[in-house]
Design a protein around this motif. Sequence first.
Motif, PDB file in Angstrom:
ATOM      1  N   ASN A 186       0.860  -1.173  -0.019  1.00  0.00           N
ATOM      2  CA  ASN A 186       0.075   0.031  -0.298  1.00  0.00           C
ATOM      3  C   ASN A 186       0.970   1.345   0.034  1.00  0.00           C
ATOM      4  O   ASN A 186       1.727   1.444   0.838  1.00  0.00           O
ATOM      5  CB  ASN A 186      -0.897   0.084   1.227  1.00  0.00           C
ATOM      6  N   ILE A 187       0.604   2.109  -0.940  1.00  0.00           N
ATOM      7  CA  ILE A 187       1.222   3.377  -0.986  1.00  0.00           C
ATOM      8  C   ILE A 187       0.476   4.506  -0.504  1.00  0.00           C
ATOM      9  O   ILE A 187      -0.810   4.787  -0.995  1.00  0.00           O
ATOM     10  CB  ILE A 187       1.812   3.650  -2.511  1.00  0.00           C
ATOM     11  N   ASN A 236       7.113  -0.919 -15.030  1.00  0.00           N
ATOM     12  CA  ASN A 236       6.632  -1.733 -15.956  1.00  0.00           C
ATOM     13  C   ASN A 236       7.038  -1.709 -17.519  1.00  0.00           C
ATOM     14  O   ASN A 236       6.585  -2.355 -18.313  1.00  0.00           O
ATOM     15  CB  ASN A 236       4.977  -1.780 -15.731  1.00  0.00           C
ATOM     16  N   GLY A 237       7.969  -0.868 -17.615  1.00  0.00           N
ATOM     17  CA  GLY A 237       8.247  -0.607 -19.276  1.00  0.00           C
ATOM     18  C   GLY A 237       7.415  -0.102 -20.109  1.00  0.00           C
ATOM     19  O   GLY A 237       7.461  -0.295 -21.293  1.00  0.00           O
ATOM     20  N   HIS A 238       6.466   0.836 -19.631  1.00  0.00           N
ATOM     21  CA  HIS A 238       5.521   1.488 -20.426  1.00  0.00           C
ATOM     22  C   HIS A 238       5.652   2.798 -20.821  1.00  0.00           C
ATOM     23  O   HIS A 238       6.588   3.467 -19.825  1.00  0.00           O
ATOM     24  CB  HIS A 238       4.180   1.415 -19.553  1.00  0.00           C
ATOM     25  N   ALA A 271      -4.576   3.225 -10.270  1.00  0.00           N
ATOM     26  CA  ALA A 271      -5.520   2.076  -9.744  1.00  0.00           C
ATOM     27  C   ALA A 271      -4.965   0.757 -10.459  1.00  0.00           C
ATOM     28  O   ALA A 271      -5.311  -0.408 -10.280  1.00  0.00           O
ATOM     29  CB  ALA A 271      -6.928   2.474 -10.016  1.00  0.00           C
ATOM     30  N   SER A 272      -4.548   0.961 -11.814  1.00  0.00           N
ATOM     31  CA  SER A 272      -4.305  -0.296 -12.880  1.00  0.00           C
ATOM     32  C   SER A 272      -2.764  -0.713 -12.230  1.00  0.00           C
ATOM     33  O   SER A 272      -2.432  -1.874 -12.680  1.00  0.00           O
ATOM     34  CB  SER A 272      -4.146   0.021 -14.193  1.00  0.00           C
ATOM     35  N   TYR A 273      -2.099   0.013 -11.467  1.00  0.00           N
ATOM     36  CA  TYR A 273      -0.861  -0.528 -11.042  1.00  0.00           C
ATOM     37  C   TYR A 273      -0.771  -0.968  -9.486  1.00  0.00           C
ATOM     38  O   TYR A 273      -0.350  -1.799  -9.150  1.00  0.00           O
ATOM     39  CB  TYR A 273       0.260   0.719 -11.205  1.00  0.00           C
ATOM     40  N   TYR A 314       3.167   7.809 -10.258  1.00  0.00           N
ATOM     41  CA  TYR A 314       2.394   7.078 -11.284  1.00  0.00           C
ATOM     42  C   TYR A 314       3.426   6.924 -12.314  1.00  0.00           C
ATOM     43  O   TYR A 314       3.943   5.797 -13.101  1.00  0.00           O
ATOM     44  CB  TYR A 314       1.209   7.984 -11.900  1.00  0.00           C
ATOM     45  N   ARG A 315       4.446   8.107 -12.414  1.00  0.00           N
ATOM     46  CA  ARG A 315       5.756   7.767 -13.523  1.00  0.00           C
ATOM     47  C   ARG A 315       6.604   6.827 -13.159  1.00  0.00           C
ATOM     48  O   ARG A 315       7.035   5.947 -14.031  1.00  0.00           O
ATOM     49  CB  ARG A 315       6.445   9.197 -13.578  1.00  0.00           C
TER      50      ARG A 315
END
Length: 160
Positions: free
Chosen positions: A2-3, A154-156, A28-30, A147-148
């Motif tokens: 949890n962050i 994740n290499g996105h 939310a997706s991460y 977020y960054r």
Amino acid sequence: MNIKIVAVGKIKEKFFRDALSEYLKRMASYNSLEIIEVPDQMAPESLSAKELEEIKAKEGEKILSKIKDDAYLVSLEILAKEMTSEEFAGFIKEEMLDGAGRDLVFVIGGSNGLAKSVSQRANKKISFGRFTYPHQLMRVILAEQIYRAFRIINGHPYHK
């Protein structure tokens, strides 16, 4: 993991709330990212050094009451070590691997600064530069950098 971001005061401006909401939605997706606000202490414009320390101490008590004993605490402090976005991502990745499910908590102090008790409790201290930012804006900047970091981990595409 949890962050959490624990910050002093409420965000009043709609544009800051909207920006923060956008990064919470993207995160939310991460991973979960929770914002915890503690009330700021009302203070007159001119304070003695003793009064200033008392106000910061009261805010510090409120901050620390929101943090579990086993949480990894990162305080944002102007004179702390600066990091690049890549180094920040590496730190978060390492904490995800080594943290054994504990909370990762970032603390943003109030307009009068951060209590010594919070700084002393911090496992790590980081700086976003020597500029002074509005505390509401700092929440947005921190949320964007978290977020960054997850995009980098994740290499996105996003980080350039």
